[in-house]
Design an enzyme around this catalytic site. Structure first.
Site, PDB file in Angstrom:
ATOM      1  CG  ASP A   9       2.971 -25.752 -25.569  1.00  0.00           C
ATOM      2  OD1 ASP A   9       3.284 -26.536 -26.465  1.00  0.00           O
ATOM      3  OD2 ASP A   9       2.760 -26.100 -24.380  1.00  0.00           O
ATOM      4  CG  LEU A  10      -2.717 -28.181 -27.821  1.00  0.00           C
ATOM      5  CD1 LEU A  10      -3.836 -27.171 -28.064  1.00  0.00           C
ATOM      6  CD2 LEU A  10      -2.828 -29.327 -28.821  1.00  0.00           C
ATOM      7  CG  ASP A  11      -0.138 -31.135 -22.768  1.00  0.00           C
ATOM      8  OD1 ASP A  11      -1.098 -30.938 -22.009  1.00  0.00           O
ATOM      9  OD2 ASP A  11       0.779 -31.932 -22.509  1.00  0.00           O
ATOM     10  CB  THR A  17      -3.929 -32.925 -23.720  1.00  0.00           C
ATOM     11  OG1 THR A  17      -3.019 -31.887 -24.066  1.00  0.00           O
ATOM     12  CG2 THR A  17      -5.232 -32.700 -24.451  1.00  0.00           C
ATOM     13  CE  LYS A  45       2.688 -31.845 -17.211  1.00  0.00           C
ATOM     14  NZ  LYS A  45       2.252 -31.086 -16.056  1.00  0.00           N
ATOM     15  CB  SER A 114       1.613 -28.125 -30.292  1.00  0.00           C
ATOM     16  OG  SER A 114       1.482 -29.407 -29.725  1.00  0.00           O
ATOM     17  CB  ALA A 115       5.879 -31.459 -29.141  1.00  0.00           C
ATOM     18  CE  LYS A 145       7.214 -26.551 -28.611  1.00  0.00           C
ATOM     19  NZ  LYS A 145       5.954 -26.543 -27.843  1.00  0.00           N
ATOM     20  CD  GLU A 169       6.314 -24.196 -24.794  1.00  0.00           C
ATOM     21  OE1 GLU A 169       6.115 -24.821 -23.743  1.00  0.00           O
ATOM     22  OE2 GLU A 169       6.308 -24.745 -25.911  1.00  0.00           O
ATOM     23  CG  ASP A 170       3.235 -26.432 -20.524  1.00  0.00           C
ATOM     24  OD1 ASP A 170       3.582 -26.442 -21.736  1.00  0.00           O
ATOM     25  OD2 ASP A 170       2.917 -27.461 -19.911  1.00  0.00           O
TER      26      ASP A 170
HETATM   27  P1  B16 Z   1       1.345 -36.569 -29.510  1.00  0.00           P
HETATM   28  P2  B16 Z   1       2.756 -29.589 -26.422  1.00  0.00           P
HETATM   29  C1  B16 Z   1       3.158 -32.244 -26.251  1.00  0.00           C
HETATM   30  O1  B16 Z   1       2.298 -31.149 -26.444  1.00  0.00           O
HETATM   31  C2  B16 Z   1       2.887 -32.876 -24.895  1.00  0.00           C
HETATM   32  O2  B16 Z   1       3.210 -31.968 -23.863  1.00  0.00           O
HETATM   33  C3  B16 Z   1       3.755 -34.116 -24.746  1.00  0.00           C
HETATM   34  O3  B16 Z   1       3.511 -34.738 -23.503  1.00  0.00           O
HETATM   35  C4  B16 Z   1       3.437 -35.081 -25.892  1.00  0.00           C
HETATM   36  O4  B16 Z   1       4.234 -36.247 -25.817  1.00  0.00           O
HETATM   37  C5  B16 Z   1       3.684 -34.370 -27.226  1.00  0.00           C
HETATM   38  O5  B16 Z   1       2.868 -33.200 -27.284  1.00  0.00           O
HETATM   39  C6  B16 Z   1       3.391 -35.256 -28.435  1.00  0.00           C
HETATM   40  O6  B16 Z   1       2.029 -35.534 -28.475  1.00  0.00           O
HETATM   41  O7  B16 Z   1       1.601 -37.935 -29.008  1.00  0.00           O
HETATM   42  O8  B16 Z   1      -0.110 -36.153 -29.484  1.00  0.00           O
HETATM   43  O9  B16 Z   1       1.970 -36.324 -30.859  1.00  0.00           O
HETATM   44  O10 B16 Z   1       2.966 -29.240 -24.981  1.00  0.00           O
HETATM   45  O11 B16 Z   1       4.009 -29.444 -27.276  1.00  0.00           O
HETATM   46  O12 B16 Z   1       1.563 -28.916 -27.015  1.00  0.00           O
HETATM   47 MG    MG Z   2       3.172 -27.742 -23.380  1.00  0.00          MG
END
Ligand code: B16
Ligand code: MG
Length: 218
Positions: A9-11, A17, A45, A114-115, A145, A169-170
């Protein structure tokens, strides 16, 4: 079964971030006339941008036309992009490069799942993009997810069966997505919150190379 694919996962796993997402959502909330706390930001998140705005407007009791909704999503992202513009390698979470380097040496296939629709520019800015054989992000998936789509797609791109994959994953929904994909999961963060994970660590500094070896060959 030998594990041949690792998906990150990224964030909250590779970089933090969440603090930038928070600032951008908070400023939008303030502009719309209400407060948005760091505690409430926990709900965001791993959640898609669109779903975040749904929740934010619910918090503020604000109703929006489709046009306003799209405009506010754009505003939030514009501000978020300004924050990530200045990111560099110093924002990589501790000991993540140690793990990436070790897995690369072992010829393990690696992906980001990642989302975020901004995953690629972030990985470029922090200088980690070359570690990953594929990046599956918010631009590639239709189901969020805990649906396993993002991780199944990553496994497919890596040419590895889901059962041979390990996910870092977090977010609770991310651990559930890994489970729904029949993958091994490693929760990064609070073990009580991520109790459904197969393994738990506070952060990557707690992950030893011996542990990684054991997971690969278990
Ligand atoms: P964006 P992850 C997610 O990242 C974030 O945790 C979530 O807070 C954010 O809304 C989502 O990405 C979408 O991000 O606006 O940059 O498309 O944890 O899935 O890496
Ligand atoms: Mg995450």
């Amino acid at each position: 079964m030998k594990k041949n694919g690792f998906i990150f996962d990224l964030d909250g796993v590779i970089v933090d971030t969440a603090k930038y997402h928070y600032l951008a959502w908070k400023n939008l909330a303030n502009k719309l006339g209400f407060e948005f706390t760091e505690e409430q930001n926990e709900l965001f998140k791993g959640v898609s941008r669109k779903r975040c705005l749904d929740i934010l407007l619910q918090i503020g009791g604000v109703t929006a036309t489709q046009k306003q909704f799209d405009h506010w999503m754009g505003e939030k992202n514009k501000e978020y992009l300004q924050y990530i513009e200045n990111m560099d390698a110093s924002e990589i979470l501790s000991d993540v490069p140690k793990v990436l380097h070790f897995l690369k040496e072992k010829n393990i296939q690696m992906a980001v799942g990642s989302a975020s629709k901004n995953a690629r520019p972030i990985l470029e800015k922090v200088g980690l993009i070359s570690y990953f054989n594929t990046i599956i992000d918010g631009n590639n998936v239709t189901k969020a997810k805990p649906d396993p789509e993002v991780f199944l797609l990553a496994a497919q791109e890596l040419g590895v069966r889901p059962q041979e994959c390990v996910v870092f994953e977090d977010a609770v929904a991310g651990i559930q997505a890994a489970k729904n994909a029949s993958m091994t999961s490693i929760g990064i963060g609070d073990a009580k919150i991520l109790a459904e994970a197969n393994y738990n660590f506070r952060d990557f500094t707690e992950i030893s190379l011996d542990f990684l070896n054991a997971v690969i060959y278990e």
